[in-house]
Design an enzyme around this catalytic site. Structure first.
Site, mmCIF file in Angstrom:
data_model
loop_
_atom_site.group_PDB
_atom_site.id
_atom_site.type_symbol
_atom_site.label_atom_id
_atom_site.label_comp_id
_atom_site.label_asym_id
_atom_site.label_seq_id
_atom_site.Cartn_x
_atom_site.Cartn_y
_atom_site.Cartn_z
ATOM 1 C CB CYS A 179 45.479 43.501 32.975
ATOM 2 S SG CYS A 179 44.085 44.385 33.664
ATOM 3 C CG HIS A 233 45.371 43.543 28.887
ATOM 4 N ND1 HIS A 233 44.383 42.585 29.176
ATOM 5 C CD2 HIS A 233 45.029 44.701 29.420
ATOM 6 C CE1 HIS A 233 43.424 43.161 30.166
ATOM 7 N NE2 HIS A 233 43.893 44.396 30.193
ATOM 8 C CG ASN A 255 39.967 44.388 30.926
ATOM 9 O OD1 ASN A 255 40.751 43.462 31.432
ATOM 10 N ND2 ASN A 255 40.723 45.767 31.438
#
Length: 333
Positions: A119, A259, A289
Site C-alpha cells: 500500500c 491511504h 482498500n
C-alpha cells in the site's frame, strides 16, 4: 534519458485514474457471509468497492489510468523517459507490468520497471521519480499505482474480503518551479512485521502446487488487529517526519491525502495532525482498500474535483505490507 547536473524541483504535472465498472456493495457479502452492512461500515467505513472482470489484468487498468495522466499533463507517450508501476498484483512475475504498460501506450523511449511496497507503493514510486527528475536524469516519469486485489482475495474469509477493491491511479512527475513540487519524501520499512500481511504462495519460497491451492495459500493473509495497531502509530509519525524534513509543521498542511485502508485509521491520523475533516480526502466508502492504487486514485480525484490549489501544502501518507510506510510533502504547482 537526459543528463544534467543542475538540481531541479520535481513535482506532479498530471494525474489520472481508472476504476472497474463492477461494484460490490456490502449487501453482496451479507448474502454470502456472516456479516452485515452496519458491521462493515462501523469498523471500516467501506460501503462498496470495485471488482475487475475475470479477463482484466492489472496492466489493463494501469494502461487506462496512464493514458489519462499523460493527457492531463499535455504530453504524448513518446515523451516519457521512465514508467514505474507500484503493485502487488502484477500480471505475472516477469515481464514487469510496467513493460506491458509501456507496450500498450507506445512509450518507446521509456525504461520501465515495477516496485513492490504494497500500500506504500505509490509513495515509494514518487520518491524514486523525484530523485531522477531532481538530478536531471529524466524529464518525464510516469508513476502508476494499480491493483486487481480481487484476484488474490479469499471471498470466503470475512476478515479480509470486505476490505479490498480494484483500481488504478497515475501521476506524471517532471520539473517544476523552484520551491514547488515535492518538498520532502520519507520512506521506511520493518521486515520483522512481514508475516502480518502477506501472500504466502506463488513465489520461490512456496511455489504453486496442489497443496498450496488446497490450503488457499494464494490468497491474502492478514493479522488485522496487529496491522491496525501499526497503522494507527505510523501514519501520523510518517507525516510528521516528512514535514520535519522540509522545515514545515502540522499547522502548515492545507490538504491531507491518506491511504484509504480504514476510516478509523484515517480519523486517528487526522486527529494527531490536527487537520479539519474538510481538508482530508476520503473515498474509502466508494472503493475500499486498493493498496498501491489507493493514494494514486485519491490524488487524482482530489485534483479533478479542484480540491487542490496552486501553492497548497499537500501531504500524502500511507502504510502497507512489508511492513512499509511513507509520506510525501509537496507544494501543489
Amino acid at each position: 534519458m537526459m543528463l544534467n547536473n543542475e538540481i531541479k524541483a520535481a513535482g506532479i504535472i498530471g494525474t489520472g485514474s481508472y476504476m472497474p465498472e463492477t461494484v460490490l456493495t456490502n449487501s453482496y457479502f451479507e448474502e454470502r457471509l456472516d456479516t452485515n452492512d452496519e458491521w462493515i461500515v462501523s469498523r471500516t467505513g467501506i460501503k462498496e468497492r470495485r471488482k475487475a472482470e475475470e479477463s482484466v489484468a492489472t496492466s489493463d487498468i494501469a494502461t487506462y489510468a496512464a493514458l489519462k495522466a499523460i493527457e492531463d499533463a499535455n504530453l504524448n507517450p513518446e515523451d516519457l523517459d521512465m514508467i514505474i508501476v507500484a503493485t502487488v498484483t502484477p500480471d505475472m512475475s516477469f515481464p514487469s507490468t510496467a513493460c506491458i504498460v509501456q507496450k500498450n501506450i507506445g512509450a518507446i523511449n521509456a525504461s520501465a520497471f515495477d516496485i513492490s511496497a504494497a500500500c506504500s507503493g505509490f509513495i515509494y514510486g514518487l520518491s524514486i521519480a523525484e530523485k531522477f527528475i531532481k538530478t536531471g536524469s529524466a524529464k518525464y516519469i510516469l508513476v502508476i499505482g494499480a491493483e486487481t486485489l480481487s484476484k488474490i482475495t479469499d471471498y470466503s474469509d470475512r476478515n479480509t474480503c470486505v476490505l479490498f477493491g480494484d483500481g488504478a491511479g497515475a501521476a506524471v512527475v517532471s520539473s517544476v518551479e523552484e520551491n514547488n513540487g515535492i518538498l520532502a519524501s520519507y520512506t521506511g520499512s520493518d521486515g520483522r512485521g512481514g508475516d502480518l500481511l502477506k501472500l504466502p504462495a506463488g513465489g520461490s519460497r512456496m511455489p504453486a502446487s496442489m497443496e498450496t491451492l488446497a490450503n488457499r495459500l494464494h490468497y491474502t493473509k492478514m493479522d488485522g488487529s496487529e496491522v491496525f495497531k501499526f497503522a494507527i502509530k505510523i501514519m501520523g509519525e510518517a507525516a510528521e517526519k516528512a514535514l520535519e524534513m522540509c522545515g514545515l509543521d502540522k499547522k502548515d498542511i492545507d490538504y491531507l491525502i491518506p491511504h484509504q485502508a480504514n476510516i478509523r485509521i484515517i480519523e486517528s491520523a487526522t486527529k494527531r495532525l490536527k487537520i479539519p475533516k474538510d481538508k482530508v480526502f476520503v473515498n474509502i466508502d466508494k472503493y475500499g482498500n486498493m493498496s498501491a492504487a489507493s493514494i494514486a486514485v485519491a490524488l487524482d480525484e482530489a485534483n479533478k474535483a479542484n480540491k487542490l490549489s496552486k501553492g497548497d501544502v499537500v501531504v500524502l501518507v500511507g502504510f502497507g505490507g512489508g511492513l512499509t510506510w511513507g509520506s510525501i510533502v509537496l507544494r501543489w504547482a
